[in-house]
Design an enzyme around this catalytic site. Sequence first.
Site, PDB file in Angstrom:
ATOM      1  CE  LYS A  58      -3.600   5.188  -1.600  1.00  0.00           C
ATOM      2  NZ  LYS A  58      -4.569   5.616  -2.641  1.00  0.00           N
ATOM      3  CE1 TYR A  90      -3.918   2.252   0.750  1.00  0.00           C
ATOM      4  CE2 TYR A  90      -2.434   3.280   2.337  1.00  0.00           C
ATOM      5  CZ  TYR A  90      -3.606   3.290   1.615  1.00  0.00           C
ATOM      6  OH  TYR A  90      -4.465   4.355   1.737  1.00  0.00           O
TER       7      TYR A  90
END
Length: 307
Positions: free
Chosen positions: A175, A171
């Site tokens: 990002k 993640y």
Amino acid sequence: MTGLLEGKTALVTGAGHGIGRGHALELAKHGATVVVNDLGTSVNGEGSGRDADAVVDLIGARGGKAVADYSDVGDEQQVEELVGRAVDDLGRLDIVVNNAGIVRDRAIWNMSAADFDLVMRVHVRGTWLVSRAAATRWRSEAKAGGGSVYGRIVNTTSGAGLLGNFGQTNYGTAKAAIVGLTQTLSLELAGIGVTVNAISPGGVTRLSATLGGDRKALEPDERPEDEFDPKDPSLCCPVVAWLASPQAGHVSGQVIRAIGEEITLMDGWSRGATISNGGTRWDAEKLGARLATDVFRTRIPGLRLGS
């Protein structure tokens, strides 16, 4: 309804819940017609459903206009059809808010390649595919018209990508990649008048609630509008509405962190302390002392400054 975005059409991905839902409601509040996209999966990216319908109904009940879409943002053909429908059925596409995302959190020694790949597929590939589909159409419109168009892209990063977070190598990497994509897109699309920025939101959502602790995810419409809750994930949504508006035409390539009552412009990777070796090759054995004193501002035991 107000007129900040009157006459504009916006596409918000991952808008069935949480922050995306807040974006859709906020954009519609300011007059935009909203395409509410959501595949309807779980927070882990499993299954599918029609979660977007509830958001469309909410917008309609508040006097706004919205249509539902259930496309998978990681599927190239579905994304092309999604953007095509927005243009063909609604007449135009002015705003893209890339918000769709999932989590599969584990420490790296417990994370499978499938966990990494799926998170990257939704966040990075999904953001890229939707941005490309919109950019291609905007460029064609610009070439056929006066050389520029009205276009706004707002991508979604997070503290995990900007600052790191344990258990989120997939993640956090995704990002961080979205920030690089945002900055590059802002350069590529500047010539046709399109701005590209990223928002780093906060609050308790279905995704962040999986991190544990006393976290209960409430939807933006489940909170009284006259009460301030620092955990409300929709507190960043007015910033997104402003970035999508004509007022923000001078802002591009920026990352804005909007959490609680604070809005922060992130500086990103800027040049810090620099040392030079005067046109000669560095010596690795001697380099440590220079880095310690002149770059990291630390001291090495036994090292005399200036030696």
